[in-house]
Design a protein around this motif. Structure first.
Motif, PDB file in Angstrom:
ATOM      1  N   CYS B 107       0.840  -1.192   0.000  1.00  0.00           N
ATOM      2  CA  CYS B 107       0.000   0.000   0.000  1.00  0.00           C
ATOM      3  C   CYS B 107       0.868   1.232   0.000  1.00  0.00           C
ATOM      4  CB  CYS B 107      -0.892   0.007   1.234  1.00  0.00           C
ATOM      5  SG  CYS B 107      -1.848   1.515   1.386  1.00  0.00           S
ATOM      6  N   THR B 108       0.586   2.145  -0.945  1.00  0.00           N
ATOM      7  CA  THR B 108       1.370   3.372  -1.014  1.00  0.00           C
ATOM      8  C   THR B 108       1.105   4.275   0.176  1.00  0.00           C
ATOM      9  OG1 THR B 108      -0.412   4.337  -2.337  1.00  0.00           O
ATOM     10  CG2 THR B 108       1.438   3.398  -3.533  1.00  0.00           C
ATOM     11  N   ASP B 109      -0.045   4.106   0.812  1.00  0.00           N
ATOM     12  CA  ASP B 109      -0.406   4.965   1.933  1.00  0.00           C
ATOM     13  C   ASP B 109      -0.067   4.352   3.287  1.00  0.00           C
ATOM     14  OD1 ASP B 109      -3.461   6.354   0.440  1.00  0.00           O
ATOM     15  OD2 ASP B 109      -1.343   6.514  -0.056  1.00  0.00           O
ATOM     16  N   LYS B 110       0.773   3.369   3.304  1.00  0.00           N
ATOM     17  CA  LYS B 110       1.233   2.717   4.545  1.00  0.00           C
ATOM     18  C   LYS B 110       0.092   2.118   5.354  1.00  0.00           C
ATOM     19  CE  LYS B 110       5.476   4.845   5.825  1.00  0.00           C
ATOM     20  NZ  LYS B 110       6.143   5.513   6.923  1.00  0.00           N
ATOM     21  N   MET B 111      -0.942   1.615   4.677  1.00  0.00           N
ATOM     22  CA  MET B 111      -2.038   0.999   5.420  1.00  0.00           C
ATOM     23  C   MET B 111      -1.696  -0.423   5.814  1.00  0.00           C
ATOM     24  SD  MET B 111      -4.932   2.056   2.821  1.00  0.00           S
ATOM     25  CE  MET B 111      -6.362   2.992   3.210  1.00  0.00           C
ATOM     26  N   ASP B 112      -0.640  -0.993   5.238  1.00  0.00           N
ATOM     27  CA  ASP B 112      -0.364  -2.397   5.552  1.00  0.00           C
ATOM     28  C   ASP B 112       1.084  -2.648   5.967  1.00  0.00           C
ATOM     29  OD1 ASP B 112       0.148  -3.973   2.269  1.00  0.00           O
ATOM     30  OD2 ASP B 112       0.772  -2.024   3.061  1.00  0.00           O
ATOM     31  N   PRO B 113       1.481  -2.119   7.140  1.00  0.00           N
ATOM     32  CA  PRO B 113       2.787  -2.521   7.665  1.00  0.00           C
ATOM     33  C   PRO B 113       2.776  -4.037   7.826  1.00  0.00           C
ATOM     34  CG  PRO B 113       1.428  -1.570   9.393  1.00  0.00           C
ATOM     35  CD  PRO B 113       0.695  -1.351   8.111  1.00  0.00           C
ATOM     36  N   ILE B 114       3.934  -4.670   7.710  1.00  0.00           N
ATOM     37  CA  ILE B 114       3.888  -6.121   7.604  1.00  0.00           C
ATOM     38  C   ILE B 114       3.426  -6.823   8.873  1.00  0.00           C
ATOM     39  CG2 ILE B 114       5.618  -6.072   5.814  1.00  0.00           C
ATOM     40  CD1 ILE B 114       7.405  -7.501   7.999  1.00  0.00           C
ATOM     41  N   ASN B 115       3.452  -6.090  10.008  1.00  0.00           N
ATOM     42  CA  ASN B 115       2.913  -6.713  11.212  1.00  0.00           C
ATOM     43  C   ASN B 115       1.413  -6.970  11.065  1.00  0.00           C
ATOM     44  OD1 ASN B 115       3.751  -3.701  11.628  1.00  0.00           O
ATOM     45  ND2 ASN B 115       1.777  -3.889  12.639  1.00  0.00           N
ATOM     46  N   SER B 116       0.792  -6.366  10.075  1.00  0.00           N
ATOM     47  CA  SER B 116      -0.635  -6.606   9.881  1.00  0.00           C
ATOM     48  C   SER B 116      -0.887  -7.912   9.140  1.00  0.00           C
ATOM     49  CB  SER B 116      -1.274  -5.446   9.111  1.00  0.00           C
ATOM     50  OG  SER B 116      -0.770  -5.381   7.786  1.00  0.00           O
ATOM     51  N   TYR B 117       0.150  -8.486   8.563  1.00  0.00           N
ATOM     52  CA  TYR B 117      -0.042  -9.728   7.821  1.00  0.00           C
ATOM     53  C   TYR B 117       0.240 -10.971   8.655  1.00  0.00           C
ATOM     54  CZ  TYR B 117      -0.729  -6.924   3.687  1.00  0.00           C
ATOM     55  OH  TYR B 117      -1.222  -6.018   2.777  1.00  0.00           O
ATOM     56  N   VAL B 118       0.397 -10.789   9.946  1.00  0.00           N
ATOM     57  CA  VAL B 118       0.426 -11.936  10.840  1.00  0.00           C
ATOM     58  C   VAL B 118      -0.584 -11.637  11.930  1.00  0.00           C
ATOM     59  CG1 VAL B 118       2.852 -12.523  10.444  1.00  0.00           C
ATOM     60  CG2 VAL B 118       2.262 -10.902  12.248  1.00  0.00           C
ATOM     61  N   SER B 119      -0.851 -12.616  12.761  1.00  0.00           N
ATOM     62  CA  SER B 119      -1.649 -12.318  13.931  1.00  0.00           C
ATOM     63  C   SER B 119      -0.846 -12.825  15.118  1.00  0.00           C
ATOM     64  CB  SER B 119      -3.015 -12.980  13.828  1.00  0.00           C
ATOM     65  OG  SER B 119      -3.051 -14.157  14.573  1.00  0.00           O
ATOM     66  N   SER B 120      -1.135 -12.323  16.289  1.00  0.00           N
ATOM     67  CA  SER B 120      -0.334 -12.715  17.446  1.00  0.00           C
ATOM     68  C   SER B 120      -0.404 -14.223  17.640  1.00  0.00           C
ATOM     69  CB  SER B 120      -0.811 -11.983  18.697  1.00  0.00           C
ATOM     70  OG  SER B 120      -2.157 -12.289  18.943  1.00  0.00           O
ATOM     71  N   ASN B 121      -1.430 -14.805  17.072  1.00  0.00           N
ATOM     72  CA  ASN B 121      -1.614 -16.243  17.104  1.00  0.00           C
ATOM     73  C   ASN B 121      -0.493 -16.999  16.386  1.00  0.00           C
ATOM     74  OD1 ASN B 121      -3.399 -18.259  17.900  1.00  0.00           O
ATOM     75  ND2 ASN B 121      -4.081 -18.517  15.798  1.00  0.00           N
ATOM     76  N   ASN B 122       0.093 -16.360  15.376  1.00  0.00           N
ATOM     77  CA  ASN B 122       1.156 -17.032  14.620  1.00  0.00           C
ATOM     78  C   ASN B 122       2.483 -16.954  15.340  1.00  0.00           C
ATOM     79  OD1 ASN B 122      -0.093 -15.210  11.866  1.00  0.00           O
ATOM     80  ND2 ASN B 122      -0.391 -17.405  12.109  1.00  0.00           N
ATOM     81  N   LEU B 123       2.614 -16.023  16.257  1.00  0.00           N
ATOM     82  CA  LEU B 123       3.947 -15.651  16.725  1.00  0.00           C
ATOM     83  C   LEU B 123       4.321 -16.257  18.064  1.00  0.00           C
ATOM     84  CD1 LEU B 123       3.945 -11.865  15.854  1.00  0.00           C
ATOM     85  CD2 LEU B 123       4.599 -13.786  14.435  1.00  0.00           C
ATOM     86  N   SER B 124       5.599 -16.446  18.228  1.00  0.00           N
ATOM     87  CA  SER B 124       6.097 -16.890  19.526  1.00  0.00           C
ATOM     88  C   SER B 124       6.747 -15.735  20.260  1.00  0.00           C
ATOM     89  CB  SER B 124       7.124 -18.010  19.361  1.00  0.00           C
ATOM     90  OG  SER B 124       8.294 -17.495  18.767  1.00  0.00           O
TER      91      SER B 124
END
Lengths: 282, 671
Positions: B107-124
């Protein structure tokens, strides 16, 4: 140690990701051979034979003739052959028989060269009004064949249409009342980026006399009316003789509907007209 | 609450987070600020199911869970996909990665920093590095944030751990549900997790509904790990993240779709012998599609703005265990990213208008990182770090090149950058209670795609269209940082101070000769290099084990920045103090957070900021463990922003207020 460095095999793999891309693929510019057919892709207007001049004349344009500046390509051959006549004086005579019964002419540019390697004589005609509703246009081509010193004329009716977006406009000069015609010559194929901008300017002196006007000042300002913005770095065309104003640049930042505003000033800088424009949509 | 935060009173309450199970595994802060070596090895030795990252906060958005950590702020433009900033520097100045992989928003308007493409559920866990390890995955001037996904585990005794989670909240009438399944076998580990969430518009303090703030999301994570040798593993990882109908109240458009597929295969080997250590070789790819949508808004002219970002890369990370008093790491990495974004406008009764806002840029980068930790003796360490990146950025689209031709740029040749980083650190253990770290760093960074190639990209915060400069100079940084650590038996604290000068600081500058493209914009700005900008800051953290059932955490941040003309920099952090109390007693846990931020009167008018009043937040959660059908369950209920304070944070855009009182209930079952 060997096991550790087995990963180094990946080096070429990843290096190739960058390095192959670095070697820019050269766009191979094939220099096109000299066209054997100089009028390839052009629209034939008419073809006629002049027995007096002993020539076959074929007349072409870039597209169906329209109100505005039309390049006219005339091919002259020795009568009955495919042999080009390389030495001839070609002149244009555009005339309209109006519905009212009157007759008038139009600005034209005779081919400048009197010799031609391939028989092509290029000139132009500015048709100042469409056929429909006004009358019948005729385009006469006079050929003086230098090889046999014979002269003759061919003629045909021509249907001139109004283009969807006007490529010519006219005004009455604010300075001296002259009736001026401004025709768009470039860009022929507008696109995003830098485009050549050129116009041709003529004056209606009488019904049959439409001389080119030189040494005026032309100022352009493109804009997208719906968006309310223009573009930077446009260059005004300059008078280069014979009514032509060339070496201008009009910049388009995107596709869509553009309006190129044109202001015409006389040689002294007095404004002759500032309402002119060309709609260019692409 | 009050407009100006003046002081916090420490309330001796007794609370503990919901990460009860994992208390022994990780510190209760889900945040690891250690060097990478430790984290990797830790991962292999742990044999329990990972902790629920959500802990005591009711959010699956990872950025909200790291927000009040020292040095961190987030920029909200809506209720979803907020951008993580570190020390007042945003994503173009940081390296943000997922498992070390480069992922770039579309997104050119910075609406999708990459932390938005995971959920805390995926992360350790989330790793943040600021000093020595901050460049291992990329060049940056502000540090690195690496989101680590949960890895499948192997176990000598096969077992299967599952958990189910269901939560609802009041402030956005939202709900979320997730399932985690972990199979650990002797030679094979499989992990599957899925999450779905739906939120309506949220209400700010006082009940004001914030229109266009809804969002919906589905996320699926898959992981596979097999043992292929004595100490060799193959790990495959895949995340599919799909969000739709996302509102951004601080922007003129919303998002109809934001979707990412993130996949990788890793070969991991631990080797013994003369030189022991481990190798991680990862090959990966990700495809991001982002479609902006203005159909819900009242607009003068409808426009479509889709974007694509595809990245393919590989890295090999080699760490040697201590030998000859040195610990050496080497990382070799390469990636290529294609960023493409277009804008199609539909005026009435006219031909549509088309333009590339990101002109199909292909960027290829090859990099190498070296770190050598030299142990002079038991209590003195020198750390040398070096990174070099070679990047080639090429506008692939002929139309894109023609667009820039209008501004006098010839883009037939690609642009090349050489990015260098050098750092020197010194750690000294003074005695068993005191430690001291000092580092000097020279770093450079690549300009972002927008900084180099933006074409009339509208910034709603300052109201200007932005143009990139393909020939923009590389921004560089000189930074000095000093940290003092003190440890007693039941408490410890850490204090860091830093001073940083950014040379050729990239910023937008008005070009009054140009007219804006966006209807209603204030004009056009071009990205330029300012001579320099300076940032100073302090970060601190303290932990106090008051009793065996009461813990207290304190986090503090502050930054002060200005450019070459003494204008305040944007996103500067006013004094922020976060107090967290965690109580655990038998099967009960209580968590209380008191967060205070001072007002920010040093704001960047040039960037479109306003003065921001201070605020204080109180969050309270109660959790209880019990058994249901012989399975362990946890029910938690909490209230965020107990006093329904109307507040906004200085980093957020367009004075967007944050949520008011939020009551949430969460149920979790492990089986």
């Amino acid at each position: 140690m060997k096991k550790i460095f087995s990963w180094a095999l990946m080096l070429p793999l990843m290096a190739s990701v960058v390095l192959t891309g670095c070697a820019k693929d050269e766009d191979e510019e094939t220099t096109s051979p000299i066209l054997e057919n100089p009028v390839e892709g052009k629209t034939m207007l008419f073809e006629e034979t002049s027995t007096e001049a002993e020539v076959d004349v074929k007349v072409y344009t870039d597209m169906d003739p329209y109100v505005g500046y039309n390049r006219i390509y005339v091919m002259v051959y020795e009568m009955g052959t495919q042999t080009a006549v390389t030495d001839a004086h070609v002149e244009f005579m555009p005339e309209m028989d109006m519905i009212t019964g009157m007759m008038h002419g139009s600005p034209f540019e005779n081919p400048a060269m009197m010799t031609s390697d391939n028989g092509l004589y290029e000139g132009a005609v500015v048709f100042v009004m469409p056929s429909e509703g006004n009358g019948t246009w005729r385009l006469g081509i006079k050929v003086h064949n230098h090889s046999n010193e014979k002269e003759g004329m061919v003629e045909s009716t021509v249907n001139v249409v109004s283009p969807e977006e006007a490529k010519m406009y006219s005004f009455e000069s604010a300075t001296d009342g002259a009736r001026i015609f401004v025709s768009l010559v470039e860009p022929k194929n507008p696109e995003v980026g830098k485009n050549d901008f050129a116009v041709a300017i003529h004056q209606k002196e009488t019904m049959m006399s439409w001389p080119a006007v030189e040494d005026l000042q032309v100022e352009i300002e493109p804009e997208m009316p719906t968006m309310g913005h223009g573009s930077p770095d446009n260059v005004n065309p300059v008078s280069t003789g014979n009514g032509h104003y060339t070496d201008g640049t009009v910049n388009f930042t995107m596709t869509g509907y553009w309006k190129v505003n044109v202001m015409i000033k006389d040689a002294g800088g007095e404004v002759m007209d500032d309402d002119g424009f060309f709609d260019i949509t692409f | 609450m009050g407009t100006s935060w003046k002081g916090l009173i420490l309330v001796p309450a007794v609370l503990v987070g919901m990460g009860l199970k994992a208390q022994s595994q990780h510190p209760d802060t889900l945040f690891i600020r250690q060097n990478l070596t430790e984290v990797l090895i830790l991962d292999e030795q742990i044999d329990e199911s990972g902790s629920q990252l959500n802990g005591f906060r009711n959010s699956q958005n990872i950025e909200e869970l790291v927000e009040y950590q020292p040095g961190f702020t987030i920029t909200r433009r809506g209720n979803y996909a907020s951008e993580i900033n570190r020390r007042g520097l945003s994503s173009e100045r940081l390296t943000t990665t997922i498992n070390g992989m480069k992922v770039f928003g579309a997104c050119t308007d910075k609406m999708d920093p990459i932390n938005s493409y995971v959920s805390s559920n995926n992360l350790s866990s989330v790793e943040s590095s600021c000093a020595e390890d901050a460049k291992c995955y990329g060049s940056n001037v502000g540090g690195q944030v690496n989101l680590l996904t949960k890895e499948p585990r192997l176990s000598s005794k096969p077992k299967w751990n599952n958990s189910f989670n269901l939560g609802v909240n009041s402030v956005s009438q939202g709900w979320q549900s997730s399932i985690n399944s972990d199979y650990s076998g002797k030679n094979l580990g499989v992990r599957v997790n899925g999450m779905i969430t739906e939120h309506q518009n949220y209400r700010a303090g006082g009940g004001k509904e914030i229109k266009y703030s809804q969002y919906n999301k589905v996320n699926l994570g898959l992981g596979l790990k097999t043992k292929i040798g004595e100490r060799s593993f193959i790990i495959a990882d895949y995340i599919h993240d799909d969000a739709w109908n996302i509102g951004y109240p601080a922007l003129p458009m919303d998002v109809s779709q934001a979707r990412a597929d993130i996949y990788s295969i890793t070969y991991r080997k631990f080797f013994e012998g003369n030189f022991s250590g481990n190798l991680n070789w990862k090959v990966y790819g990700n495809n991001v599609k982002h479609v902006m949508d203005d159909s819900e808004r009242e607009v003068v002219m409808h426009m479509d703005m889709p974007g694509l970002s595809d990245t393919y890369g590989s890295y090999a990370q080699l760490k040697f265990n201590k030998k000859w008093s040195q610990e050496v790491s080497v990382i070799l990495d390469g990636y290529q990213n294609r960023s493409f974004a277009e804008m199609i406008m539909y005026p009435e009764n006219e031909r549509f208008m088309y333009m590339l806002t990101w002109p199909d840029v292909l960027r290829r980068v090859l990099g190498i990182y070296l770190q050598d930790k030299i142990f002079l003796n038991e209590s003195n360490q020198i750390i040398l770090g070096m990174r070099f990146d070679y990047g080639v950025s090429d506008v692939q689209s002929e139309l894109g090149r023609k667009q820039f031709e209008v501004f006098g740029y010839d883009l037939t040749e690609a642009r090349q950058h050489e990015i260098k980083t050098l750092s020197l650190g010194y750690n000294k253990v003074i005695n068993s209670k005191n430690e001291f770290k000092f580092s000097l760093e020279y770093a450079e960074r690549l300009p972002s795609i927008s900084e180099q190639f933006a074409f009339y990209i509208f910034n709603s915060q300052d109201g200007f269209d932005y143009l990139g400069d393909p020939d923009i100079q590389v921004e560089s940084s000189n930074k000095a940082e000093i940290t003092y650590l003190h440890k007693e038996t039941s408490w410890s604290f850490e204090l860091t101070g830093f001073a940083q000068q950014l040379d050729n600081y990239i910023f937008g500058e008005v070009d009054s000769s140009l007219s804006a493209m966006t209807i209603g914009a204030n004009g056009v700005k071009r990205y330029v290099n300012l001579p320099y900008a300076n940032i100073f800051g302090i970060e601190g953290g303290a932990i106090w084990h008051v009793t065996h059932w009461l813990e207290y955490y304190l986090n503090a941040s502050y930054t002060y920045g200005f450019d070459n003309e003494q204008n305040p920099l944007p996103l500067m952090i006013p004094l922020t103090l976060s107090n967290e109390f965690k109580l655990k007693r038998e099967k009960n846990a209580i968590y209380l957070a008191l967060i205070g931020k001072a007002e920010q009167n040093r704001y960047s008018e040039l960037a479109g900021e306003n003065a921001t009043p201070g605020y204080m937040l109180v969050n309270l959660t109660y959790a209880r463990e019990f058994k249901l059908m012989q399975q362990s369950c946890t029910l938690s209920a909490g209230c965020e922003n107990i006093f329904d304070t109307y507040y906004r944070d200085h980093s957020d855009w367009l004075d967007l207020p944050r949520p008011g009182r939020n009551i949430f209930i969460n149920f979790r079952m492990d089986f």
